[in-house]
Design an enzyme around this catalytic site. Sequence first.
Site, PDB file in Angstrom:
ATOM      1  N   GLU A 174       0.816  -1.209   0.000  1.00  0.00           N
ATOM      2  CA  GLU A 174       0.000   0.000   0.000  1.00  0.00           C
ATOM      3  C   GLU A 174       0.857   1.270   0.000  1.00  0.00           C
ATOM      4  O   GLU A 174       0.613   2.168  -0.794  1.00  0.00           O
ATOM      5  CB  GLU A 174      -0.907  -0.027   1.242  1.00  0.00           C
ATOM      6  N   ASP A 175       1.824   1.320   0.876  1.00  0.00           N
ATOM      7  CA  ASP A 175       2.537   2.581   1.113  1.00  0.00           C
ATOM      8  C   ASP A 175       3.899   2.691   0.435  1.00  0.00           C
ATOM      9  O   ASP A 175       4.435   3.777   0.276  1.00  0.00           O
ATOM     10  CB  ASP A 175       2.714   2.814   2.620  1.00  0.00           C
TER      11      ASP A 175
END
Length: 735
Positions: free
Chosen positions: A82-83
């Site tokens: 995700e990041d």
Amino acid sequence: MRSELATCKADLMNEVSLYIKNEDSIALIDKAYNFAYEQHDGQFRKSGEPYFVHVLNVAYILAELRVGPSTIAAGLLHDTIEDCDVTSEQMTAMFSAEITMLVEAVTKIGNLEFKDEKEYLAANHRKIFIALAKDVRVILIKLVDRLHNMRTLQFMKPEKQAKIASETLEVYAPIAHRLGISEIKNELEDLSFHYLHPEDYYMIAKLVENKKAERDQQVTRMISDIGTNLAMHDIPYRIFGRSKHLYSIYKKMETKNKRFDEILDLLAIRIITKSITNCYEVLGHIHATYRPIPGRLKDYIAMPKMNMYQSLHTTIVGDEGRIFEVQIRTEDMDSIAEKGIAAHWAYKEGKQYDPRSEQKEIEEKLSIFKDLDAVTKDVSESASDFMDAITKDIFEANVYVMTPKGRVIGLPNGATTIDFAYRVHTEVGHSTVGAVVNEMLVPLNTVLKTGDVVQIRTSKQSNGPSEDWLKFVNTNQAKNKIRNFLLKKEVERKAEFTDKGEQLLRDEFRKRSFNEKEFMEHKKLESFYKDFQVSNYVDFMYAIAVKSISASAVVEKITNGKQTKVMDTERLSKIYAKETADRKKQATSKSGIYVAGVDSMKITIAQCCSPIPGDNIAGYITKGEGVKVHRDTCPNIINEKKRLITVEWEEIKDGKYEASIATLAHDRNFLLTDLVTVVSQYKASLTYVNSVVNNDSLTTTTKMTLLVTNIDHLHIIMTNLRKVNNVISVERTIK
Ligand code: MN
């Protein structure tokens, strides 16, 4: 769970080393640690701490829950897809498909987006959560992720705090409860409580604190008394007082409308002993010494709760009339009560560590998350009850699917990709050409399941919805949109036919040197509708366009035969009146019926049932009118056996016989012209047509009398009339 925070790698590795010894497993965690550390380098949380502290603590809390090495690794990596810009392929190459699956599922749940708060209630959110997770390890990671985020919520803006706290209270805490992880459930509830109702929180916390000394004293004395008693009987035990968590006190005050005193007056003690037999022994000694309150004894050992919780509960009256709640259970039961499902499936290191064994063990126990049928007999009864309950939650609800961007769409059970497409947008529905479910191209009538990620392929070149779609769509929304579209298309088609009909008519007038403008005014044509059995202008032009009414016949009629007649063989009843009369004459003059031994007798065909060659027939000897030939099923002769004689068909070429039929259909425009078209296609003449709309049922009954050659001819026509759109039935009639 001790709940302190980890601050460095050593904290995590210490905790892990308490139950994981295998070198490969330690190496895996170490590798995940280093990779996550690099990937999150330079990222910071709102608190100003490096982002990595968050994933370190998630892994640490997971280790406290005694999960396996893959799950800890996934905990460390849970935010890297995700990041950071880590791809699934990269992760699988570096670690394993299993770890990638865990991280992807965690990411997917994290991206859930609930557009309409009212539509997607917390209960639905929980169901989607569980359905998406598919694996208890995913739920554990997500719960622990949320727990750490809640512990560090003070750095968020107040609106964000309230939103996250209420989601935690409504979605995450109940899931933790459902899985029996009361440690996490209680902490999530108290943290949410703190952010949602700070005043109540501090009020209750203060009251608890004020009473603590007094309560502690009473509990201590009780513990010592019971302890002495149990020691005397040689029963192994651990005994301690316990405090209720703040949110449960608050909830009791709210829902049961009790004063704080009443709730806090309930003093609580827990006794942990060795075996189940010990549990009942302890209960016996306590009841022998103190007066139990009737109706308060609960045996959750014999009958565990849905979430596998086991314990004996009783309430007794202690010294000075103090009420004590007592829980009695074994160490194992206590572990399950605190850690729930996590304890049940806590990682146990095998002699030979197989990276797949952890996966396999959990997969087997969690087959329910995949498939209903997978609930097998070897699952213990309590576990299977629990699974049943979760299954019901998931499968009895609506279906919740997602767009590739994570938007959740709720649909009724049985909904298909087309329902989904129309729910997204009408235009998407209209231009759908394909559907991709979970990255696989599927047929449009595929029924969707909760958790499916659905992508609709559209094309500007699409012909729009087809009538077939109506057979499998399940939502009214989709049905209505498709119907409207088809109706609009039909109107457009009619406009085309109207143009074509007008053109044919115009040409016909010109061919005969009439000024078409003189005759083609709507008003003028209107007076001929009746003659041509049509009810409006559009139907009239349609009939001319499809040639069920010939343009020349119309022109002839309108111009009152002023010009040379150009005969057309395909016409409606009235136009054919003359021709029909001729044919009728032929039919009656030569009946085509043979009566054995009677040559000179006058033979006529009965008008009531109109038999045609191929029908079973019987002759009826009339008084003075010779023999009337009926179908042998005709009700008019059924009771006249004495006057019947045997008659047979003679072979007659091109004979024409009357047959009457009735057609029942759902009313629509152009119905009559379509029926007439079929009749003329099969070279039968119409001698009579009458159409009546049955207003209450919105159906039309069309009675027709045709001239046919024989029964086969009639059957072909009837079969093809049944194929006309909206037709319900076609029957031969008896007048
Ligand atoms: Mn996270």
